[in-house]
Design an enzyme around this catalytic site. Structure first.
Site, PDB file in Angstrom:
ATOM      1  CG  ASN A 129      22.159 -65.328   7.383  1.00 17.16           C
ATOM      2  OD1 ASN A 129      21.667 -63.986   7.554  1.00 17.16           O
ATOM      3  ND2 ASN A 129      23.426 -65.302   7.379  1.00 17.16           N
ATOM      4  CD1 TRP A 130      16.851 -64.498   3.380  1.00 18.41           C
ATOM      5  CD2 TRP A 130      15.182 -62.815   3.675  1.00 18.41           C
ATOM      6  NE1 TRP A 130      15.312 -64.946   2.940  1.00 18.41           N
ATOM      7  CE2 TRP A 130      14.452 -63.751   3.213  1.00 18.41           C
ATOM      8  CE3 TRP A 130      14.567 -61.526   3.625  1.00 18.41           C
ATOM      9  CZ2 TRP A 130      13.236 -63.866   2.813  1.00 18.41           C
ATOM     10  CZ3 TRP A 130      13.263 -61.361   3.527  1.00 18.41           C
ATOM     11  CH2 TRP A 130      12.695 -62.518   3.016  1.00 18.41           C
ATOM     12  CE  LYS A 131      25.409 -64.754   4.248  1.00 14.15           C
ATOM     13  NZ  LYS A 131      26.501 -65.158   3.977  1.00 14.15           N
ATOM     14  CG  HIS A 138      26.620 -65.612  10.243  1.00 13.09           C
ATOM     15  ND1 HIS A 138      27.838 -65.049   9.583  1.00 13.09           N
ATOM     16  CD2 HIS A 138      26.054 -66.348   9.397  1.00 13.09           C
ATOM     17  CE1 HIS A 138      27.594 -65.543   8.163  1.00 13.09           C
ATOM     18  NE2 HIS A 138      26.720 -66.413   8.385  1.00 13.09           N
ATOM     19  CD  GLU A 150      28.626 -63.200   6.435  1.00 15.72           C
ATOM     20  OE1 GLU A 150      27.496 -62.605   6.736  1.00 15.72           O
ATOM     21  OE2 GLU A 150      28.724 -63.922   5.480  1.00 15.72           O
ATOM     22  CD  GLU A 205      26.445 -70.766   8.643  1.00 14.52           C
ATOM     23  OE1 GLU A 205      25.801 -71.235   7.937  1.00 14.52           O
ATOM     24  OE2 GLU A 205      26.816 -69.899   9.092  1.00 14.52           O
ATOM     25  N   GLY A 240      29.713 -68.374   1.240  1.00 17.11           N
ATOM     26  CA  GLY A 240      29.550 -67.614   0.262  1.00 17.11           C
ATOM     27  C   GLY A 240      30.876 -67.698  -0.495  1.00 17.11           C
ATOM     28  CB  SER A 249      28.533 -72.725  -0.671  1.00 17.52           C
ATOM     29  OG  SER A 249      29.205 -71.724  -0.762  1.00 17.52           O
TER      30      SER A 249
END
Ligand code: PEP
Length: 257
Positions: free
Chosen positions: A9-11, A95, A97, A167, A173, A213
């Site tokens: 997941n490159w965000k 997700h 976020e 997650e 992160g 992570s």
């Protein structure tokens, strides 16, 4: 037999040109036939460039979000039909976020998930508890509620076309990874929920990933757990050498050129 999936997941990182460079480099290090499936999920603006570079390779393309409608007056949104045309196989939905910063609800995730399935995209549905929820002993209740809401109304056959990613928010992160046994416990719980909803055969076919992570030095112990069928990788998926090391760590014993 579940084929594990390791997805990056490159965000909100990498331009189209940077995505092309990344994939060219990744292809040079992932040359062997792998026992795991590999996917990268760039930002929308890099999907086309990524798809061109991925053509003919075994690495799949995914997006990080989508709207549930096929088209319409939804400024700033991208539809499942657009993702399909762009060459996506996967789409990350729910997700943490998206839930935290854009206030996505389980009900919206449910609509997105159904739309993704309708368009032949494989949703990677994210669930996971916040630190305070874990400390209060509510991990299972939180994950259960997220699954109940986001999977509402799905038939067993539809469930088999999902990927779920556990997650824990406190691990994303932060450099803090769940202990493999803790990831196993929650993933096994997720599979038990899927069994109740769709039967043992459907639940046994669904890949349940861990994310939070993940790094080259912890992937093997996570994937050694019976219900951890791969990983959703954020920060460590941004460098091709590190991401390739995670992929290789997820399939020990294989000779990868
Ligand atoms: C993620 O964003 O899905 C994620 C797991 O991030 P990280 O690997 O950086 O914790």
């Amino acid at each position: 037999m579940r084929v594990p999936l390791i997805a990056g997941n490159w965000k909100m990182y990498k331009t189209a040109a940077e995505a092309g460079d990344f994939i060219r480099q990744l292809k040079t290090v992932l040359t062997a036939q792998l026992r795991v499936e590999v996917a990268v999920c760039p930002p929308f603006t890099a999907l086309h460039a990524a798809a061109l570079e991925l053509a003919g390779s075994r690495i799949a393309l995914g997006a990080q979000n989508m709207h549930w409608e096929e088209e319409g007056a939804y400024t700033g949104e991208v539809s499942p039909r657009m993702l399909k045309e762009a060459g996506c196989r996967y789409v990350i939905l729910g997700h943490s976020e998206r839930r935290q910063y854009f206030h996505e609800t389980d009900q919206e995730i449910n609509k997105k998930l159904k739309a993704a399935l309708k368009w032949g995209l494989t949703p990677i549905v994210c669930v996971g508890e916040k630190l305070a929820e874990r400390e209060a002993g509510n991990t299972i209740a939180v994950v259960n509620a997220q699954l109940e809401g986001s999977l509402a109304g799905l038939a067993a056959e539809e469930l088999t076309r999902l990927v779920i990613a556990y997650e824990p928010v406190w691990a994303i992160g932060t450099g803090r990874t769940a202990q493999p046994e803790d990831a196993q416990q929650v993933n096994a719980f997720i599979r038990s929920v899927l069994t109740t909803r769709g039967g043992a055969a459907a639940a046994g076919a669904i890949r349940i990933l861990y994310g939070g992570s993940v790094k080259p030095d912890n992937i093997a112990s996570l994937m050694a757990q019976p219900d951890v069928d791969g990983a959703l990788v954020g920060g460590a998926s941004l460098r091709p050498d590190v991401f390739a090391a995670i992929v290789k760590g997820g399939c020990p014993g294989e000779g990868n050129g």
